[in-house]
Design a protein around this motif. Structure first.
Motif, PDB file in Angstrom:
ATOM      1  N   SER A   1      40.737  44.557  42.092  1.00 24.25           N
ATOM      2  CA  SER A   1      41.578  43.817  43.022  1.00 24.25           C
ATOM      3  C   SER A   1      42.963  44.186  43.151  1.00 24.25           C
TER       4      SER A   1
ATOM      5  N   GLU B   1      43.655  47.208  45.227  1.00 27.05           N
ATOM      6  CA  GLU B   1      43.458  47.020  46.457  1.00 27.05           C
ATOM      7  C   GLU B   1      44.592  46.104  47.355  1.00 27.05           C
TER       8      GLU B   1
ATOM      9  N   ALA C   1      36.775  43.943  37.732  1.00 29.66           N
ATOM     10  CA  ALA C   1      36.835  43.150  38.934  1.00 29.66           C
ATOM     11  C   ALA C   1      38.410  42.900  39.072  1.00 29.66           C
ATOM     12  N   ASP C   2      39.091  42.555  38.216  1.00 25.60           N
ATOM     13  CA  ASP C   2      40.765  42.292  38.379  1.00 25.60           C
ATOM     14  C   ASP C   2      41.466  43.614  38.701  1.00 25.60           C
TER      15      ASP C   2
ATOM     16  N   ARG D   1      41.218  53.838  45.283  1.00 24.75           N
ATOM     17  CA  ARG D   1      40.256  52.777  44.827  1.00 24.75           C
ATOM     18  C   ARG D   1      38.828  53.718  45.140  1.00 24.75           C
TER      19      ARG D   1
ATOM     20  N   GLU E   1      46.129  43.091  45.985  1.00 25.83           N
ATOM     21  CA  GLU E   1      45.939  41.583  45.617  1.00 25.83           C
ATOM     22  C   GLU E   1      47.539  41.058  45.673  1.00 25.83           C
TER      23      GLU E   1
ATOM     24  N   ASP F   1      29.613  47.614  44.025  1.00 24.86           N
ATOM     25  CA  ASP F   1      30.948  47.565  44.032  1.00 24.86           C
ATOM     26  C   ASP F   1      31.719  48.612  44.855  1.00 24.86           C
TER      27      ASP F   1
END
Length: 343
Positions: free
Chosen positions: A139, A142, A135-136, A172, A144, A191
């Motif tokens: 992100s 993407e 998940a990290d 991604r 973050e 996801d």
């Protein structure tokens, strides 16, 4: 092939490249590039004579094989730090001109103790650790905003928003997850990841065939992907099919597979063993036969019929020359049969 398919499947291969044969491994990708394969993958293995840093290898291989896409099957997330992995993936993708197709997975849960000295002990459950890293990392890819610059970062104005660098546009969307069971496959679908299916699935004790079990995994992924608005997703299916051009090659390749050869055709029957996280597994059939028989077996495979990408798993333990021969025979003598069947 499936009536719902909108395009012919991509064709790839999966190789094991040993540290002792890195140059030969690069040449394998050059050969595949010349033969017209769409994508080539490498395995990742730690504490073994196999690629432990696949992204470095692929970044170099891609400077010689200039067209083919390059990927991993898979990078085990148990050993990874989300920020560092995001940096390495993006750097490799930029070096490859956007041709990286990363495949990620969990790791080797049944034998974790042997990895602790080199990679540290897990602070929590392996599945939780893997999910958090995944998940990290997604992100970070993407974009973050992870922090803001303080007064001590040279060349950056204080208060500037900071991201994990570099950023690589489109990366991604090319990430896939190697899932063996329906639950993890469904998570990959939610996801917005691709799905990589290998040559084994967990044995659920039902006695169902490999094909039936893996179709359940594929369908769980497609359904979850659709429900989350990601469409049908992208499914890569690996199969170990070894075409032999002459009878004298048959026994040499059979000896590389730890299974009994069946009568006719040369199909190695499904078998079970302690293979996935210490749990029993069911394996796909392995066909070692003429190119025509290999093509027929692939066309008849119900999971392959539903796939967006077919990946030839080269025999692990084979010499670089043997892997190249299989790659060439499949590309030159099996693919024409497949194209005819698809059309």
């Amino acid at each position: 092939m499936s009536a719902t398919r909108r395009a012919a499947p991509r064709i790839g291969f999966l190789a094991q490249v040993d540290h002792s044969a890195l140059t030969e491994g690069i040449q394998l990708f050059v050969t595949a590039d010349e033969l017209g394969y769409d994508v080539g993958y490498v395995r990742t293995r730690h504490l073994q004579d196999a690629l432990s840093s696949p992204l470095q290898f692929l970044a170099v291989a891609g400077q010689y094989a200039r067209r083919i896409q390059l990927g991993t099957a898979v990078i085990p997330l148990r050993f990874e730090n989300a920020g560092r992995l995001a940096e390495d993936l993006a750097t490799a993708d930029l070096l490859l001109g956007g041709r990286l197709r990363p495949g990620l997975g969990s790791g080797y849960s049944a034998h974790d103790a042997m990895y602790m000295r080199a990679f540290g002990a897990l602070a929590d459950d392996r599945a939780d650790h893997v999910d958090r890293v995944l998940a990290d990392m997604l992100s970070f890819l993407e974009g973050e905003i992870v922090s803001s610059a303080d007064a001590h970062i040279e060349g950056v104005e204080q208060g500037t928003s900071l991201q994990v660098q570099p950023q690589s546009e489109g990366l991604r969307a090319r990430i896939a997850y190697g899932a063996a069971g329906p639950e993890r496959a469904a998570k990959a679908g939610r996801d917005g990841l691709g799905l990589q299916l290998a040559t084994m699935v967990p044995d659920d004790g039902s006695g169902r065939s490999f094909e039936t079990l893996q179709l359940e995994v594929l369908e769980a992924y497609r359904e979850a992907s659709r429900e989350e608005g990601h469409g049908e997703g992208h499914v890569m299916v690996s199969r170990q099919m070894i075409p032999v051009a002459q009878e004298s090659d048959l026994e040499r390749y059979v000896s590389l597979i730890p299974r009994e050869r069946a009568a006719a055709p040369a199909v190695l029957a499904e078998h079970k063993g302690e293979e996935i996280g210490g749990h029993r597994a069911v394996f796909s059939e392995v066909v070692i036969d003429t190119p025509g028989v290999v093509a027929q077996a692939l066309v008849a495979d119900a999971v392959v019929q539903q796939a967006d990408e077919i990946c030839l798993t080269l025999p692990f333990g084979a010499t670089p020359a043997e892997q190249r021969t299989v790659l060439e025979t499949f590309g030159q003598q099996v693919l024409p049969h497949l194209v005819t069947a698809i059309i």
